[in-house]
Design an enzyme around this catalytic site. Sequence first.
Site, PDB file in Angstrom:
ATOM      1  N   HIS A  58       0.830  -1.216   0.000  1.00 54.63           N
ATOM      2  CA  HIS A  58       0.000   0.000   0.000  1.00 54.63           C
ATOM      3  C   HIS A  58       0.856   1.253   0.000  1.00 54.63           C
ATOM      4  CE1 HIS A  58       0.347   1.062   4.372  1.00 54.63           C
ATOM      5  NE2 HIS A  58       0.415  -0.249   4.561  1.00 54.63           N
ATOM      6  N   GLU A 196      -4.999   1.966   2.725  1.00 53.94           N
ATOM      7  CA  GLU A 196      -4.929   0.806   3.608  1.00 53.94           C
ATOM      8  C   GLU A 196      -5.048   1.212   5.071  1.00 53.94           C
ATOM      9  OE1 GLU A 196      -2.807  -2.259   6.166  1.00 53.94           O
ATOM     10  OE2 GLU A 196      -2.438  -0.112   5.886  1.00 53.94           O
ATOM     11  N   GLU A 197      -4.449   2.341   5.420  1.00 54.86           N
ATOM     12  CA  GLU A 197      -4.393   2.751   6.824  1.00 54.86           C
ATOM     13  C   GLU A 197      -5.748   3.170   7.386  1.00 54.86           C
ATOM     14  OE1 GLU A 197      -2.000   2.094   8.539  1.00 54.86           O
ATOM     15  OE2 GLU A 197      -0.139   2.203   7.390  1.00 54.86           O
TER      16      GLU A 197
END
Length: 333
Positions: A58, A196-197
């Site tokens: 990512h 993604e985070e």
Amino acid sequence: MLLETLSNASGVSGYEGDIRSIIKEVIEKYVDDIIIDKMGNVIAHKKGNGTKVIIDAHMDEVGFIITGYNEDGTLRFYPLGKINSKVPPAKVVFIGENKITGVIGIKPIHLQSKEEKGRSMSYSEYCIDIGSNSKDETKEVVRLGDYAVFDTKFGDFGRGLVKGKAFDDRIGCCILAEILKEDFQCDIYGVFNVQEEVGERGAYISSFTVKPDIGIVLEGTVCADMPNIPKYKRGTEIGNGPAISIMDESSLFSSQIFADIIKVANEKSIPYQLRRSVTGGNDGGAIHMSGEGAKVATISVPCRYIHSSVSVASLEDYQNTCKLVIEYIRTLG
């Protein structure tokens, strides 16, 4: 070094454009085609036969988003991704595309009450000071919705180590870029995902598009080899090689792929370790639940002080992770 370039660049969740441009330029001559989807994921295809494999990393990093102005010209903000509220105070950040310098402010310790000293401060008690004298002055240079990132610079650190920001997951992006330079028999999709985070959002879209048989997730993972942490609580340790995961909070990884990766590591004399922690999650959770599903595994580079203003990693661990993933993929026809 690509890791230095990516670590120094800015790309919090939802603002990955600079990272995407760098990666696209690096990989385009090694792949058959590149698609940038509506989410902003980079899907690079190396055509092959048989098994369809996503290799995932990512692009986004943890950071902050500007949410408001205070009357004195300071800024209110909120985290993008999981950043412990103990981390930000007194850190220097860059705000927005123009990299306006700011300092994250907190009430001085000698002015804090006994109750305040005994607890962690919250984001509502912080501000970002850009040296402005008024709200109107600040509005001229910073917009609501601008992102902020730590100003940490990449560099060598001790013997064989490097330090920098955003090793989660720029280190995975660098490994994936190296992998795409190689030739394989199977059908490879190198996917550089967004967001993604904040919940693996990009991976849900890209994996649904590709519909892989296997997903290999490349990560910079938590490392806790510190003197005040007993050995049995150290999920990974720097210098012991790539970390192979068994499970985490989002995935129960394929036991077959897990065994095959370890077999390759032993046959090729590549050092490795098992990730002894199940906390956290990554794009694997999205990949194995999209469409008809896929078998997944995660191979990570241990990184100290992850999700903070600086991380530390071993170049040898990085190189051995590249070797292990390349050798494993070569076993797939």
